[in-house]
Design a protein around this motif. Structure first.
Motif, PDB file in Angstrom:
ATOM      1  N   VAL A  47       0.843  -1.200   0.000  1.00 39.78           N
ATOM      2  CA  VAL A  47       0.000   0.000   0.000  1.00 39.78           C
ATOM      3  C   VAL A  47       0.877   1.248   0.000  1.00 39.78           C
ATOM      4  CG1 VAL A  47      -1.664   1.319   1.361  1.00 39.78           C
ATOM      5  CG2 VAL A  47      -1.979  -1.137   1.048  1.00 39.78           C
ATOM      6  N   ALA A  48       1.931   1.237   0.800  1.00 42.27           N
ATOM      7  CA  ALA A  48       2.831   2.389   0.850  1.00 42.27           C
ATOM      8  C   ALA A  48       3.505   2.616  -0.499  1.00 42.27           C
ATOM      9  CB  ALA A  48       3.874   2.183   1.939  1.00 42.27           C
ATOM     10  N   ALA A  49       3.921   1.542  -1.162  1.00 45.99           N
ATOM     11  CA  ALA A  49       4.556   1.673  -2.475  1.00 45.99           C
ATOM     12  C   ALA A  49       3.568   2.205  -3.501  1.00 45.99           C
ATOM     13  CB  ALA A  49       5.119   0.327  -2.914  1.00 45.99           C
ATOM     14  N   LEU A  50       2.327   1.758  -3.435  1.00 42.86           N
ATOM     15  CA  LEU A  50       1.303   2.242  -4.363  1.00 42.86           C
ATOM     16  C   LEU A  50       1.036   3.725  -4.135  1.00 42.86           C
ATOM     17  CD1 LEU A  50      -0.816   1.559  -6.574  1.00 42.86           C
ATOM     18  CD2 LEU A  50      -2.433   1.167  -4.708  1.00 42.86           C
ATOM     19  N   GLU A  51       0.893   4.109  -2.884  1.00 42.16           N
ATOM     20  CA  GLU A  51       0.617   5.513  -2.560  1.00 42.16           C
ATOM     21  C   GLU A  51       1.788   6.421  -2.904  1.00 42.16           C
ATOM     22  OE1 GLU A  51      -0.525   5.316   1.537  1.00 42.16           O
ATOM     23  OE2 GLU A  51      -2.585   4.723   1.054  1.00 42.16           O
ATOM     24  N   ALA A  52       3.005   5.890  -2.849  1.00 49.00           N
ATOM     25  CA  ALA A  52       4.185   6.692  -3.186  1.00 49.00           C
ATOM     26  C   ALA A  52       4.419   6.748  -4.688  1.00 49.00           C
ATOM     27  CB  ALA A  52       5.411   6.109  -2.487  1.00 49.00           C
ATOM     28  N   GLY A  53       3.621   6.022  -5.449  1.00 55.79           N
ATOM     29  CA  GLY A  53       3.760   6.021  -6.897  1.00 55.79           C
ATOM     30  C   GLY A  53       4.877   5.120  -7.399  1.00 55.79           C
ATOM     31  N   GLU A  54       5.366   4.232  -6.554  1.00 59.46           N
ATOM     32  CA  GLU A  54       6.457   3.328  -6.931  1.00 59.46           C
ATOM     33  C   GLU A  54       5.959   2.087  -7.655  1.00 59.46           C
ATOM     34  OE1 GLU A  54       8.245   2.496  -3.185  1.00 59.46           O
ATOM     35  OE2 GLU A  54       9.001   4.535  -2.940  1.00 59.46           O
ATOM     36  N   MET A  55       4.630   1.926  -7.708  1.00 56.14           N
ATOM     37  CA  MET A  55       4.066   0.704  -8.274  1.00 56.14           C
ATOM     38  C   MET A  55       2.776   1.054  -9.015  1.00 56.14           C
ATOM     39  SD  MET A  55       2.797  -2.580  -6.057  1.00 56.14           S
ATOM     40  CE  MET A  55       4.403  -2.767  -5.344  1.00 56.14           C
ATOM     41  N   GLU A  56       2.554   0.366 -10.126  1.00 56.69           N
ATOM     42  CA  GLU A  56       1.303   0.563 -10.856  1.00 56.69           C
ATOM     43  C   GLU A  56       0.197  -0.232 -10.184  1.00 56.69           C
ATOM     44  OE1 GLU A  56       1.778  -0.370 -14.944  1.00 56.69           O
ATOM     45  OE2 GLU A  56       3.449   1.028 -15.205  1.00 56.69           O
ATOM     46  N   GLU A  57      -1.019   0.179 -10.438  1.00 55.89           N
ATOM     47  CA  GLU A  57      -2.155  -0.463  -9.784  1.00 55.89           C
ATOM     48  C   GLU A  57      -2.337  -1.924 -10.197  1.00 55.89           C
ATOM     49  OE1 GLU A  57      -6.763   0.507  -8.653  1.00 55.89           O
ATOM     50  OE2 GLU A  57      -5.405   2.114  -9.270  1.00 55.89           O
ATOM     51  N   ALA A  58      -2.026  -2.240 -11.440  1.00 54.30           N
ATOM     52  CA  ALA A  58      -2.158  -3.635 -11.901  1.00 54.30           C
ATOM     53  C   ALA A  58      -1.187  -4.539 -11.133  1.00 54.30           C
ATOM     54  CB  ALA A  58      -1.898  -3.725 -13.398  1.00 54.30           C
ATOM     55  N   GLU A  59       0.048  -4.063 -10.967  1.00 53.14           N
ATOM     56  CA  GLU A  59       1.043  -4.834 -10.209  1.00 53.14           C
ATOM     57  C   GLU A  59       0.607  -4.954  -8.749  1.00 53.14           C
ATOM     58  OE1 GLU A  59       4.659  -6.811  -9.186  1.00 53.14           O
ATOM     59  OE2 GLU A  59       3.564  -6.549 -11.050  1.00 53.14           O
ATOM     60  N   PHE A  60       0.074  -3.874  -8.196  1.00 52.19           N
ATOM     61  CA  PHE A  60      -0.417  -3.904  -6.820  1.00 52.19           C
ATOM     62  C   PHE A  60      -1.519  -4.941  -6.669  1.00 52.19           C
ATOM     63  CE2 PHE A  60      -3.660  -2.596  -3.787  1.00 52.19           C
ATOM     64  CZ  PHE A  60      -2.921  -2.521  -2.619  1.00 52.19           C
ATOM     65  N   ASP A  61      -2.476  -4.940  -7.600  1.00 53.42           N
ATOM     66  CA  ASP A  61      -3.589  -5.899  -7.530  1.00 53.42           C
ATOM     67  C   ASP A  61      -3.095  -7.342  -7.594  1.00 53.42           C
ATOM     68  OD1 ASP A  61      -5.467  -3.894  -7.291  1.00 53.42           O
ATOM     69  OD2 ASP A  61      -5.908  -3.832  -9.453  1.00 53.42           O
ATOM     70  N   ARG A  62      -2.142  -7.602  -8.484  1.00 54.44           N
ATOM     71  CA  ARG A  62      -1.610  -8.962  -8.624  1.00 54.44           C
ATOM     72  C   ARG A  62      -0.920  -9.413  -7.343  1.00 54.44           C
ATOM     73  NH1 ARG A  62       2.957 -11.359  -9.343  1.00 54.44           N
ATOM     74  NH2 ARG A  62       4.194  -9.483  -9.590  1.00 54.44           N
ATOM     75  N   ARG A  63      -0.069  -8.559  -6.799  1.00 55.63           N
ATOM     76  CA  ARG A  63       0.667  -8.940  -5.583  1.00 55.63           C
ATOM     77  C   ARG A  63      -0.248  -9.004  -4.363  1.00 55.63           C
ATOM     78  NH1 ARG A  63       6.121  -5.633  -5.484  1.00 55.63           N
ATOM     79  NH2 ARG A  63       6.346  -6.833  -3.579  1.00 55.63           N
TER      80      ARG A  63
END
Length: 78
Positions: A47-63
């Motif tokens: 969640v922190a990586a997603l909020e910091a913009g370090e990860m795309e939402e598709a990658e976040f959803d998969r992980r």
């Protein structure tokens, strides 16, 4: 197993000891892998990586799906 059996299996003792150690390592790794606290920490880091913009939402959803599956599999009775 009697004394004779132990004497006959003595040459295999290092292999049996190594096998026991490997079983213990695997059991500990599985406990850590399915530990709910560890999974929650990983989810928080995602969640922190997603909020910091370090990860795309598709990658976040998969992980996130992988972590939730891990959490659910740890709760099933064995």
């Amino acid at each position: 197993m009697g004394l004779l059996g132990e004497v006959l299996l003595l040459p295999a003792a290092p292999l049996r000891g190594t096998w026991w150690v490997l079983e213990q390592v695997v059991a500990q790794a599985e406990r850590q892998y399915h530990d709910p606290a560890a999974v929650r920490r990983e989810l928080a880091a995602l969640v922190a990586a997603l909020e910091a913009g370090e990860m795309e939402e598709a990658e976040f959803d998969r992980r996130e799906d992988e972590l939730l599956a891990r959490l659910a599999s740890g709760r099933r009775p064995r």
